[in-house]
Design a protein around this motif. Structure first.
Motif, PDB file in Angstrom:
ATOM      1  N   GLN A 291       9.727  71.818  84.038  1.00 12.87           N
ATOM      2  CA  GLN A 291       9.928  73.229  83.705  1.00 12.87           C
ATOM      3  C   GLN A 291      11.405  73.583  83.580  1.00 12.87           C
ATOM      4  N   GLY A 292      12.255  72.566  83.774  1.00  9.70           N
ATOM      5  CA  GLY A 292      13.684  72.777  83.569  1.00  9.70           C
ATOM      6  C   GLY A 292      14.509  72.890  84.825  1.00  9.70           C
ATOM      7  N   GLY A 293      13.897  72.878  85.984  1.00 13.42           N
ATOM      8  CA  GLY A 293      14.650  72.974  87.230  1.00 13.42           C
ATOM      9  C   GLY A 293      15.021  71.611  87.768  1.00 13.42           C
ATOM     10  N   SER A 294      15.744  71.608  88.900  1.00 10.50           N
ATOM     11  CA  SER A 294      16.109  70.324  89.527  1.00 10.50           C
ATOM     12  C   SER A 294      14.893  69.670  90.160  1.00 10.50           C
ATOM     13  N   GLY A 295      13.949  70.517  90.560  1.00 10.82           N
ATOM     14  CA  GLY A 295      12.720  69.993  91.153  1.00 10.82           C
ATOM     15  C   GLY A 295      12.867  69.546  92.586  1.00 10.82           C
ATOM     16  N   THR A 296      14.041  69.746  93.184  1.00 19.07           N
ATOM     17  CA  THR A 296      14.288  69.250  94.537  1.00 19.07           C
ATOM     18  C   THR A 296      13.410  69.964  95.562  1.00 19.07           C
ATOM     19  N   LEU A 297      12.668  69.166  96.332  1.00 13.12           N
ATOM     20  CA  LEU A 297      11.835  69.708  97.403  1.00 13.12           C
ATOM     21  C   LEU A 297      12.515  69.574  98.756  1.00 13.12           C
ATOM     22  N   GLY A 298      13.423  68.607  98.866  1.00 10.72           N
ATOM     23  CA  GLY A 298      14.119  68.389 100.123  1.00 10.72           C
ATOM     24  C   GLY A 298      14.628  66.965 100.222  1.00 10.72           C
ATOM     25  N   PHE A 299      15.170  66.634 101.390  1.00 12.92           N
ATOM     26  CA  PHE A 299      15.700  65.295 101.643  1.00 12.92           C
ATOM     27  C   PHE A 299      15.036  64.710 102.887  1.00 12.92           C
ATOM     28  N   VAL A 300      14.925  63.390 102.902  1.00  8.05           N
ATOM     29  CA  VAL A 300      14.380  62.710 104.075  1.00  8.05           C
ATOM     30  C   VAL A 300      15.258  61.508 104.415  1.00  8.05           C
ATOM     31  N   LYS A 301      15.266  61.168 105.704  1.00  8.00           N
ATOM     32  CA  LYS A 301      15.939  59.954 106.167  1.00  8.00           C
ATOM     33  C   LYS A 301      14.846  58.944 106.528  1.00  8.00           C
ATOM     34  N   VAL A 302      14.977  57.729 105.997  1.00  6.06           N
ATOM     35  CA  VAL A 302      13.985  56.685 106.262  1.00  6.06           C
ATOM     36  C   VAL A 302      14.667  55.552 107.020  1.00  6.06           C
ATOM     37  N   TYR A 303      14.195  55.298 108.238  1.00  7.81           N
ATOM     38  CA  TYR A 303      14.776  54.251 109.079  1.00  7.81           C
ATOM     39  C   TYR A 303      14.026  52.924 108.890  1.00  7.81           C
ATOM     40  N   GLY A 304      14.660  51.864 109.372  1.00  8.32           N
ATOM     41  CA  GLY A 304      14.098  50.528 109.199  1.00  8.32           C
ATOM     42  C   GLY A 304      12.750  50.338 109.859  1.00  8.32           C
ATOM     43  N   ASN A 305      12.466  51.103 110.930  1.00  5.22           N
ATOM     44  CA  ASN A 305      11.179  50.967 111.617  1.00  5.22           C
ATOM     45  C   ASN A 305      10.076  51.800 110.974  1.00  5.22           C
ATOM     46  N   GLY A 306      10.399  52.440 109.814  1.00  2.55           N
ATOM     47  CA  GLY A 306       9.390  53.221 109.108  1.00  2.55           C
ATOM     48  C   GLY A 306       9.379  54.699 109.451  1.00  2.55           C
ATOM     49  N   THR A 307      10.244  55.130 110.376  1.00  2.00           N
ATOM     50  CA  THR A 307      10.306  56.543 110.742  1.00  2.00           C
ATOM     51  C   THR A 307      10.892  57.361 109.599  1.00  2.00           C
ATOM     52  N   VAL A 308      10.262  58.513 109.295  1.00  3.40           N
ATOM     53  CA  VAL A 308      10.740  59.412 108.242  1.00  3.40           C
ATOM     54  C   VAL A 308      11.084  60.753 108.885  1.00  3.40           C
ATOM     55  N   VAL A 309      12.318  61.238 108.649  1.00  2.00           N
ATOM     56  CA  VAL A 309      12.782  62.490 109.252  1.00  2.00           C
ATOM     57  C   VAL A 309      13.271  63.425 108.153  1.00  2.00           C
ATOM     58  N   GLU A 310      12.786  64.675 108.149  1.00  2.00           N
ATOM     59  CA  GLU A 310      13.264  65.668 107.192  1.00  2.00           C
ATOM     60  C   GLU A 310      14.732  65.979 107.481  1.00  2.00           C
ATOM     61  N   SER A 311      15.537  66.144 106.409  1.00  2.00           N
ATOM     62  CA  SER A 311      16.959  66.420 106.601  1.00  2.00           C
ATOM     63  C   SER A 311      17.493  67.252 105.454  1.00  2.00           C
ATOM     64  N   ASP A 312      18.800  67.605 105.541  1.00  2.00           N
ATOM     65  CA  ASP A 312      19.456  68.274 104.418  1.00  2.00           C
ATOM     66  C   ASP A 312      20.171  67.226 103.571  1.00  2.00           C
ATOM     67  N   ALA A 313      20.892  67.684 102.573  1.00  2.00           N
ATOM     68  CA  ALA A 313      21.548  66.750 101.654  1.00  2.00           C
ATOM     69  C   ALA A 313      22.641  65.925 102.324  1.00  2.00           C
ATOM     70  N   GLU A 314      23.120  66.396 103.485  1.00  2.00           N
ATOM     71  CA  GLU A 314      24.164  65.672 104.222  1.00  2.00           C
ATOM     72  C   GLU A 314      23.595  64.703 105.250  1.00  2.00           C
ATOM     73  N   GLY A 315      22.251  64.666 105.368  1.00  2.00           N
ATOM     74  CA  GLY A 315      21.630  63.777 106.332  1.00  2.00           C
ATOM     75  C   GLY A 315      21.445  64.385 107.700  1.00  2.00           C
ATOM     76  N   LYS A 316      21.648  65.699 107.826  1.00  2.00           N
ATOM     77  CA  LYS A 316      21.457  66.370 109.108  1.00  2.00           C
ATOM     78  C   LYS A 316      19.989  66.680 109.306  1.00  2.00           C
ATOM     79  N   SER A 317      19.420  66.194 110.406  1.00  2.00           N
ATOM     80  CA  SER A 317      17.990  66.376 110.656  1.00  2.00           C
ATOM     81  C   SER A 317      17.628  67.853 110.760  1.00  2.00           C
ATOM     82  N   LEU A 318      16.432  68.188 110.231  1.00  2.00           N
ATOM     83  CA  LEU A 318      15.980  69.576 110.258  1.00  2.00           C
ATOM     84  C   LEU A 318      15.078  69.881 111.437  1.00  2.00           C
ATOM     85  N   ASP A 319      14.610  68.828 112.136  1.00  2.00           N
ATOM     86  CA  ASP A 319      13.698  69.100 113.257  1.00  2.00           C
ATOM     87  C   ASP A 319      14.454  69.369 114.533  1.00  2.00           C
TER      88      ASP A 319
END
Length: 319
Positions: A291-319
């Motif tokens: 539709q012409g937008g960036s489509g960005t829903l958010g950022f996530v950090k994925v660790y080697g053990n499979g853990t996924v954490v919501e974050s901002d574009a700088e990698g700062k956790s949101l939880d």
């Protein structure tokens, strides 16, 4: 017979007929009641008899099923016994073979030590030649064969030894081990056998496996930041908190999001925080992008053990 007598006889006859009629009526009523009771009783009997016959059929079927089950259990018991006896026989045969093998090991070792290493084609310039050509070389070389038949691999192993030991030279046997690995798997070390640390040439600093300097020195990718290095496919469980590869990250996120075809994942590189190394990923909506937008829903950090954490574009956790 006089009239009086006739009247008496007639009266008595009428009375008799009346009594007979009353008795007959009572008998007939009783007959009807008895017949009705009989009919009801017969109906009840027939119903009870049918239920009995049905129950008898169920009983006969259950009895037959019991006999069949009993026979089947007997067959199973027999089969289990036969299988158990076969297992015991096989186990004894295995133990006998194992004992025989153990007794043969010294002889086999002695014979193998006397055998010449197998040969294979290696493409390299022959002595005095300028172009590569197939040369027969031993794939499990002795020290002398490694130096003469695998000069490129020998030189590479020597250089790796200098990186690892800095001012201390590697022993010939250590170099030979790396040469054999290069021949067999294309890497100087097997997985989980890479050195845990490297020392700087001045021996004042130490670089641990999993660091970027380690990867640039030995051409590995334990940090996850050098996927194009020569030995990037090497793995080692001494690496702590290693970030997942791009492929591993994509697999983790797709599984988390139930393979949602509307989602797109864009890698933002490997980073480190207090919880270890992670790969930062931007999650977008393909529909919004269309539709012409960036489509960005958010950022996530994925660790080697499979853990996924919501974050901002700088990698700062949101939880």
């Amino acid at each position: 017979m006089n009239k009086r007598t006739y009247q008496i006889i007639l009266g008595l006859s009428l009375i008799g007929v009346l009594i007979a009629g009353i008795f007959t009526y009572q008998s007939y009523s009783k007959y009807l009641t008895t017949k009705e009771n009989y009919t009801a009783a017969k109906k009840s009997f027939d119903a009870g008899n049918k239920k009995y016959l049905d129950n008898q059929e169920v009983y006969e079927n259950s009895k037959k099923e019991y006999e069949d089950t009993k026979s089947e259990l007997a067959n199973i018991e027999k089969e289990v016994k036969t299988t158990s006896e076969q297992i015991n026989t096989d186990l004894q045969t295995y133990l006998d073979n194992a004992n025989s093998t153990v007794n043969l090991i010294p002889t086999l070792v002695e014979k193998l030590s006397e055998m010449e290493a197998p040969e294979g084609l290696v493409f390299r310039p022959a002595d005095g030649a300028s172009i590569s050509e197939p040369i027969l070389a031993h794939k499990n070389p002795t020290l002398e064969q490694a130096k003469s038949e695998w000069p490129k691999e020998w030189a590479e192993s020597v250089e790796i030894g200098k990186i690892i030991n800095t001012v201390i030279s590697s022993s010939d046997n250590a170099i030979l081990g790396r040469v054999k690995n290069l021949i067999a798997i294309g890497r100087p070390y097997q997985d989980n056998e890479w050195p845990e640390i490297l020392n700087s040439p001045d021996r004042m600093r130490t670089f641990f496996i999993g660091s970027g300097i380690y990867d640039s020195s030995l051409k590995t990718n334990f940090s996850g930041m050098s996927p194009d290095n020569k030995y990037a496919d090497a793995r080692d469980n001494k690496v702590k908190d290693q970030a997942p590869s791009k492929e591993e990250t994509l697999e983790i996120l797709k599984k988390r999001d139930n393979n949602d075809s509307n989602l797109a994942y864009n890698d933002s590189g490997v980073h480190t925080d207090k919880d270890g190394m992670y790969r930062l990923v931007r999650v977008s909506s393909k529909e919004w992008q269309a539709q012409g937008g960036s489509g960005t829903l958010g950022f996530v950090k994925v660790y080697g053990n499979g853990t996924v954490v919501e974050s901002d574009a700088e990698g700062k956790s949101l939880d």
